[in-house]
Design a protein around this motif. Structure first.
Motif, mmCIF file in Angstrom:
data_model
loop_
_atom_site.group_PDB
_atom_site.id
_atom_site.type_symbol
_atom_site.label_atom_id
_atom_site.label_comp_id
_atom_site.label_asym_id
_atom_site.label_seq_id
_atom_site.Cartn_x
_atom_site.Cartn_y
_atom_site.Cartn_z
ATOM 1 N N ASP A 109 22.654 46.444 35.535
ATOM 2 C CA ASP A 109 21.756 47.598 35.655
ATOM 3 C C ASP A 109 20.762 47.385 36.801
ATOM 4 O OD1 ASP A 109 20.876 50.169 34.145
ATOM 5 O OD2 ASP A 109 19.011 49.076 34.570
ATOM 6 N N LYS A 110 20.802 48.269 37.794
ATOM 7 C CA LYS A 110 19.940 48.137 38.977
ATOM 8 C C LYS A 110 18.471 48.359 38.641
ATOM 9 C CE LYS A 110 23.604 49.486 42.072
ATOM 10 N NZ LYS A 110 24.134 50.497 42.962
ATOM 11 N N GLU A 111 18.198 49.312 37.774
ATOM 12 C CA GLU A 111 16.814 49.609 37.395
ATOM 13 C C GLU A 111 16.191 48.416 36.650
ATOM 14 O OE1 GLU A 111 14.280 53.128 35.141
ATOM 15 O OE2 GLU A 111 16.462 53.292 35.291
ATOM 16 N N TYR A 112 16.992 47.752 35.822
ATOM 17 C CA TYR A 112 16.517 46.576 35.091
ATOM 18 C C TYR A 112 16.204 45.437 36.066
ATOM 19 C CZ TYR A 112 16.414 42.763 31.701
ATOM 20 O OH TYR A 112 16.038 41.683 30.948
ATOM 21 N N LYS A 113 17.090 45.214 37.038
ATOM 22 C CA LYS A 113 16.852 44.162 38.035
ATOM 23 C C LYS A 113 15.587 44.439 38.837
ATOM 24 C CE LYS A 113 21.584 42.656 38.714
ATOM 25 N NZ LYS A 113 22.709 42.540 39.655
ATOM 26 N N LEU A 114 15.386 45.698 39.196
ATOM 27 C CA LEU A 114 14.191 46.073 39.957
ATOM 28 C C LEU A 114 12.926 45.830 39.133
ATOM 29 C CD1 LEU A 114 13.060 47.323 42.556
ATOM 30 C CD2 LEU A 114 13.308 49.565 41.494
ATOM 31 N N ALA A 115 12.958 46.180 37.861
ATOM 32 C CA ALA A 115 11.803 45.948 36.987
ATOM 33 C C ALA A 115 11.516 44.448 36.856
ATOM 34 C CB ALA A 115 12.047 46.561 35.609
ATOM 35 N N LEU A 116 12.567 43.640 36.792
ATOM 36 C CA LEU A 116 12.370 42.189 36.743
ATOM 37 C C LEU A 116 11.745 41.673 38.029
ATOM 38 C CD1 LEU A 116 15.603 40.757 35.052
ATOM 39 C CD2 LEU A 116 13.284 40.678 34.161
ATOM 40 N N GLU A 117 12.245 42.149 39.156
ATOM 41 C CA GLU A 117 11.717 41.714 40.454
ATOM 42 C C GLU A 117 10.249 42.105 40.629
ATOM 43 O OE1 GLU A 117 14.292 43.363 43.423
ATOM 44 O OE2 GLU A 117 15.988 42.106 42.782
ATOM 45 N N ASN A 118 9.885 43.273 40.108
ATOM 46 C CA ASN A 118 8.502 43.755 40.223
ATOM 47 C C ASN A 118 7.600 43.230 39.112
ATOM 48 O OD1 ASN A 118 9.179 45.237 42.496
ATOM 49 N ND2 ASN A 118 9.653 47.078 41.316
ATOM 50 N N ALA A 119 8.170 42.419 38.215
ATOM 51 C CA ALA A 119 7.424 41.858 37.077
ATOM 52 C C ALA A 119 6.766 42.959 36.244
ATOM 53 C CB ALA A 119 6.386 40.836 37.556
ATOM 54 N N ASP A 120 7.474 44.046 36.072
ATOM 55 C CA ASP A 120 7.002 45.176 35.276
ATOM 56 C C ASP A 120 7.463 44.972 33.821
ATOM 57 O OD1 ASP A 120 6.288 47.575 34.154
ATOM 58 O OD2 ASP A 120 7.245 48.823 35.686
ATOM 59 N N GLN A 145 11.179 48.269 27.845
ATOM 60 C CA GLN A 145 11.713 49.614 27.601
ATOM 61 C C GLN A 145 13.215 49.655 27.908
ATOM 62 O OE1 GLN A 145 10.200 52.557 30.294
ATOM 63 N NE2 GLN A 145 10.909 54.272 29.064
ATOM 64 N N LEU A 146 13.605 49.090 29.025
ATOM 65 C CA LEU A 146 15.020 49.089 29.399
ATOM 66 C C LEU A 146 15.854 48.201 28.475
ATOM 67 C CD1 LEU A 146 14.651 49.060 33.280
ATOM 68 C CD2 LEU A 146 15.532 50.928 31.861
ATOM 69 N N GLU A 147 15.298 47.071 28.055
ATOM 70 C CA GLU A 147 16.036 46.208 27.122
ATOM 71 C C GLU A 147 16.293 46.925 25.806
ATOM 72 O OE1 GLU A 147 14.197 42.374 26.678
ATOM 73 O OE2 GLU A 147 15.056 41.671 28.561
ATOM 74 N N ASN A 148 15.290 47.629 25.318
ATOM 75 C CA ASN A 148 15.477 48.401 24.078
ATOM 76 C C ASN A 148 16.528 49.487 24.267
ATOM 77 O OD1 ASN A 148 13.614 46.936 22.616
ATOM 78 N ND2 ASN A 148 11.914 48.305 23.101
ATOM 79 N N LEU A 149 16.485 50.159 25.393
ATOM 80 C CA LEU A 149 17.454 51.212 25.679
ATOM 81 C C LEU A 149 18.869 50.633 25.779
ATOM 82 C CD1 LEU A 149 18.083 54.157 26.422
ATOM 83 C CD2 LEU A 149 17.654 53.523 28.799
ATOM 84 N N LEU A 150 19.014 49.522 26.488
ATOM 85 C CA LEU A 150 20.327 48.896 26.638
ATOM 86 C C LEU A 150 20.857 48.395 25.297
ATOM 87 C CD1 LEU A 150 19.784 46.934 29.973
ATOM 88 C CD2 LEU A 150 20.986 49.105 29.654
ATOM 89 N N GLU A 151 19.967 47.863 24.468
ATOM 90 C CA GLU A 151 20.387 47.400 23.144
ATOM 91 C C GLU A 151 20.873 48.576 22.285
ATOM 92 O OE1 GLU A 151 18.784 44.805 19.332
ATOM 93 O OE2 GLU A 151 17.387 45.328 20.927
ATOM 94 N N MET A 152 20.159 49.684 22.332
ATOM 95 C CA MET A 152 20.580 50.864 21.569
ATOM 96 C C MET A 152 21.926 51.385 22.070
ATOM 97 S SD MET A 152 16.983 52.931 20.778
ATOM 98 C CE MET A 152 17.433 54.166 21.895
ATOM 99 N N GLN A 153 22.115 51.377 23.380
ATOM 100 C CA GLN A 153 23.393 51.824 23.934
ATOM 101 C C GLN A 153 24.524 50.884 23.506
ATOM 102 O OE1 GLN A 153 22.527 51.995 28.130
ATOM 103 N NE2 GLN A 153 21.961 54.164 28.029
ATOM 104 N N ALA A 154 24.259 49.589 23.506
ATOM 105 C CA ALA A 154 25.275 48.625 23.072
ATOM 106 C C ALA A 154 25.631 48.856 21.601
ATOM 107 C CB ALA A 154 24.770 47.201 23.286
ATOM 108 N N LYS A 155 24.634 49.129 20.768
ATOM 109 C CA LYS A 155 24.901 49.407 19.353
ATOM 110 C C LYS A 155 25.760 50.651 19.189
ATOM 111 C CE LYS A 155 21.022 47.209 17.019
ATOM 112 N NZ LYS A 155 19.815 47.418 16.211
#
Length: 122
Positions: A85-96, A102-112
């Motif tokens: 996920d590009k948006e997740y990588k960008l958030a990690l790089e920006n230390a947001d 928020q993205l981890e929760n969204l990705l976890e829900m999608q995986a479920k």
């Protein structure tokens, strides 16, 4: 609906999501996300599978195996989503941190959702 084995006196009470043995509560699946969905689906679509497992005396093992399979697959999918996920990588790089959570929760829900649609109800 109750699926039981008279010999070992083990039963699955699908209304309470509870395994009982000799009339006493043995294991509660009511707080397990995948177990609840699987039991409800199996009762509606293939109750003979639950009857067969109850007759063999392995209903508890059957449900636990299904849950473990789903959890392992969920982690595999979730980790793959995080890596790609590009948006997740960008958030990690920006230390947001807020965005990462928020993205981890969204990705976890999608995986479920993927697990429920592909693995769980088979």
């Amino acid at each position: 609906m109750i699926f039981q084995n008279d010999y070992q006196r083990i039963a699955l009470d699908s209304d309470r999501m509870m395994i009982t043995q000799c009339g006493r509560d043995y294991h509660d699946f009511s707080n397990n996300y995948y177990a609840k969905i699987y039991i409800k689906w199996a009762v509606e679509n293939c109750p003979e599978r639950l009857h067969t497992e109850a007759d063999k005396g392995s209903i508890y093992i059957h449900i636990c195996d299904k849950v473990q399979e789903c959890e392992a697959e969920q982690w595999r999918i979730w980790l793959k989503m995080r890596e790609t996920d590009k948006e997740y990588k960008l958030a990690l790089e920006n230390a947001d941190t807020a965005k990462v959570w928020q993205l981890e929760n969204l990705l976890e829900m999608q995986a479920k959702e993927i697990i429920v649609k592909t693995c769980l109800c088979i």
